[in-house]
Design a protein around this motif. Sequence first.
Motif, PDB file in Angstrom:
ATOM      1  N   VAL A  32      57.187 -13.562 -22.400  1.00 24.05           N
ATOM      2  CA  VAL A  32      56.427 -14.121 -23.518  1.00 24.05           C
ATOM      3  C   VAL A  32      56.913 -13.543 -24.847  1.00 24.05           C
ATOM      4  CG1 VAL A  32      54.143 -14.208 -24.577  1.00 24.05           C
ATOM      5  CG2 VAL A  32      54.404 -14.680 -22.152  1.00 24.05           C
ATOM      6  N   ALA A  33      57.117 -12.212 -24.850  1.00 23.38           N
ATOM      7  CA  ALA A  33      57.586 -11.559 -26.074  1.00 23.38           C
ATOM      8  C   ALA A  33      58.952 -12.091 -26.476  1.00 23.38           C
ATOM      9  CB  ALA A  33      57.650 -10.046 -25.867  1.00 23.38           C
ATOM     10  N   LEU A  34      59.806 -12.298 -25.477  1.00 25.10           N
ATOM     11  CA  LEU A  34      61.152 -12.800 -25.722  1.00 25.10           C
ATOM     12  C   LEU A  34      61.095 -14.208 -26.331  1.00 25.10           C
ATOM     13  CD1 LEU A  34      63.727 -11.315 -25.161  1.00 25.10           C
ATOM     14  CD2 LEU A  34      63.996 -12.607 -23.052  1.00 25.10           C
TER      15      LEU A  34
ATOM     16  N   ALA B 276      61.519 -17.879 -30.773  1.00 26.89           N
ATOM     17  CA  ALA B 276      60.893 -18.932 -31.572  1.00 26.89           C
ATOM     18  C   ALA B 276      60.950 -18.573 -33.052  1.00 26.89           C
ATOM     19  CB  ALA B 276      59.453 -19.144 -31.127  1.00 26.89           C
ATOM     20  N   LEU B 277      60.701 -17.303 -33.369  1.00 27.95           N
ATOM     21  CA  LEU B 277      60.753 -16.888 -34.772  1.00 27.95           C
ATOM     22  C   LEU B 277      62.179 -16.993 -35.301  1.00 27.95           C
ATOM     23  CD1 LEU B 277      58.281 -13.878 -34.853  1.00 27.95           C
ATOM     24  CD2 LEU B 277      57.978 -16.163 -35.792  1.00 27.95           C
ATOM     25  N   PHE B 278      63.155 -16.662 -34.450  1.00 29.45           N
ATOM     26  CA  PHE B 278      64.535 -16.778 -34.907  1.00 29.45           C
ATOM     27  C   PHE B 278      64.903 -18.248 -35.127  1.00 29.45           C
ATOM     28  CE2 PHE B 278      69.186 -16.866 -34.385  1.00 29.45           C
ATOM     29  CZ  PHE B 278      69.497 -16.039 -35.440  1.00 29.45           C
TER      30      PHE B 278
ATOM     31  N   VAL C 280      52.717 -20.975 -25.819  1.00 31.36           N
ATOM     32  CA  VAL C 280      53.195 -19.934 -24.902  1.00 31.36           C
ATOM     33  C   VAL C 280      52.094 -18.897 -24.672  1.00 31.36           C
ATOM     34  CG1 VAL C 280      54.796 -17.998 -24.701  1.00 31.36           C
ATOM     35  CG2 VAL C 280      55.632 -20.225 -25.395  1.00 31.36           C
ATOM     36  N   LEU C 281      51.415 -18.521 -25.746  1.00 33.40           N
ATOM     37  CA  LEU C 281      50.323 -17.540 -25.611  1.00 33.40           C
ATOM     38  C   LEU C 281      49.203 -18.098 -24.736  1.00 33.40           C
ATOM     39  CD1 LEU C 281      50.097 -16.063 -29.228  1.00 33.40           C
ATOM     40  CD2 LEU C 281      50.869 -14.903 -27.167  1.00 33.40           C
TER      41      LEU C 281
ATOM     42  N   SER D 265      49.578 -20.376 -22.362  1.00 34.13           N
ATOM     43  CA  SER D 265      50.031 -20.430 -20.964  1.00 34.13           C
ATOM     44  C   SER D 265      50.093 -19.033 -20.361  1.00 34.13           C
ATOM     45  CB  SER D 265      51.399 -21.098 -20.873  1.00 34.13           C
ATOM     46  OG  SER D 265      52.411 -20.201 -21.270  1.00 34.13           O
ATOM     47  N   ALA D 266      50.236 -17.997 -21.201  1.00 35.54           N
ATOM     48  CA  ALA D 266      50.254 -16.623 -20.690  1.00 35.54           C
ATOM     49  C   ALA D 266      48.840 -16.080 -20.519  1.00 35.54           C
ATOM     50  CB  ALA D 266      51.042 -15.720 -21.637  1.00 35.54           C
ATOM     51  N   GLY D 267      47.860 -16.844 -20.964  1.00 36.90           N
ATOM     52  CA  GLY D 267      46.473 -16.447 -20.757  1.00 36.90           C
ATOM     53  C   GLY D 267      45.942 -15.451 -21.772  1.00 36.90           C
ATOM     54  N   THR D 268      46.681 -15.213 -22.852  1.00 40.17           N
ATOM     55  CA  THR D 268      46.188 -14.269 -23.853  1.00 40.17           C
ATOM     56  C   THR D 268      45.354 -14.966 -24.921  1.00 40.17           C
ATOM     57  OG1 THR D 268      48.256 -14.518 -25.042  1.00 40.17           O
ATOM     58  CG2 THR D 268      48.062 -12.613 -23.610  1.00 40.17           C
TER      59      THR D 268
END
Lengths: 397, 73
Positions: A2-4, A9-11, A207-208, A210-213
């Motif tokens: 997720v972090a990756l 995405a920011l890049f 993404v967040l 789907s990661a459940g956060t």
Amino acid sequence: MVALVILLALFFDFTNGFHDTANAMATPIATGAIKPKTAVALAAVLNLVGAFLSTEVAKTVSGGIIKEGSDGVQITPDIIFAGLMGAILWNMITWLKGLPSSSSHALFGGLIGAAIAGIGIHSINFESILQKVILPAVFAPIIAGGVAYLCTRLAYALTSRHDPETGDKLTQKRGGFRNGQVFTSSLVALAHGTNDAQKTMGIITLVLISAGTQPAGSGPQWWVITACALAIAIGTYAGGWRIIRTMGSGLTEVKPAQGFAAETSTASAILASSHLGFALSTTQVASGSVIGSGMGCRGTTVRWGTAGRIAVGWLFTLPAAGIVGALTALLVQTGVIGVVIAAVVGTAAVAYMFVHSRKSPVGHDNAVQIEEVGQAVQFPKKKKSAGKAVKNGGAKR
Amino acid sequence: MKWLELLSVAGATLVAAVSVVVLYALGVRLTAIAGDVQGSPAAWIRPLSYVCFGFCGLAVLFGLWLIVPYFHH
């Protein structure tokens, strides 16, 4: 993972920013309406503001191109990772070549490739591709180019001044168009910020989720908004000078009246498309406008070779980003090692292209040769200096 | 296929861009006439050019209104 994906995405947002500075600011820079550095700073601020203005993100990553959602396939962070990789690499390649190309189409291409490789061909909605990518790519330059052509003809016809008795040309005094360019190009930059930063916010939010956060259906968190806004603004300020060169002086020599006509057409087309339900790519609209305004101005040539190279670039956007996306998706499927390899190879490729670009740097100081033609300059002299600029431009390529 | 939407986008682009460019070009031309040294131009020319630019300013404001979602959601 997720972090990756968030980092990537920011890049992507950053590359999106510097890829699209040219859409708004190439013509005012080329006519000398705004100084190059001021122009990119203005565009950066407007993108930043624009990003904060519109934070209502899309519900889907691909906008219907991939059959996602409850009755479709599940887009995993892996697929998004692979899709972003394809989009970023394509953005970098086109930047290196100085070609304006649509960042959103690159992202679609990457996601399509990743979905085909990672899920299967049944996950793709081909009618949606035709409607959201192929048709806009055909019609955006035609609409914008046609309108810009007409506007340029009108602008010149309305401001051409002849002596009523002798028929001699009077001082034309068209410098006033420069002031107008500031406003029209600012509108384009602001519209870009509201549209494009939002796409990255949407990806990160999904993404967040789907990661459940983050609960499903909620909007982007404040740090996501801030990070996306900053990424696109910094990217814009970095300024894709290679693309600015192509748009500002590579396609045609832009004079103030032309630049104003082109930017007005771009702004109108973008605003119309985002409010009347047929999405057009900013980049394709802007390129079309510049070509149209070049055709509309007598004594100005459009360099069709450059226009052709841009068109070829657009043709390759989907497949090229798609292939990179597909390869990355296959790598990622093999597990953690694959992800690491994909990340390392991707970073290396971006770094290589950056180092390669340093061999022939293009910056604010040499991106566009500004024709400093004051209002008082008579026509013969203007023509001569335009001819010289053409020769210089031709020798460079 | 959304041909109708495409057509309306094309039409709106044409109408908007042409009206702004025509108004601005008129403004530029009137300013040029008002600044002529020989043959004293009529006094109403310069204010009229401001009217033209003013309408262009309104068009820009309308553009801003369209861009900022806060105003129409």
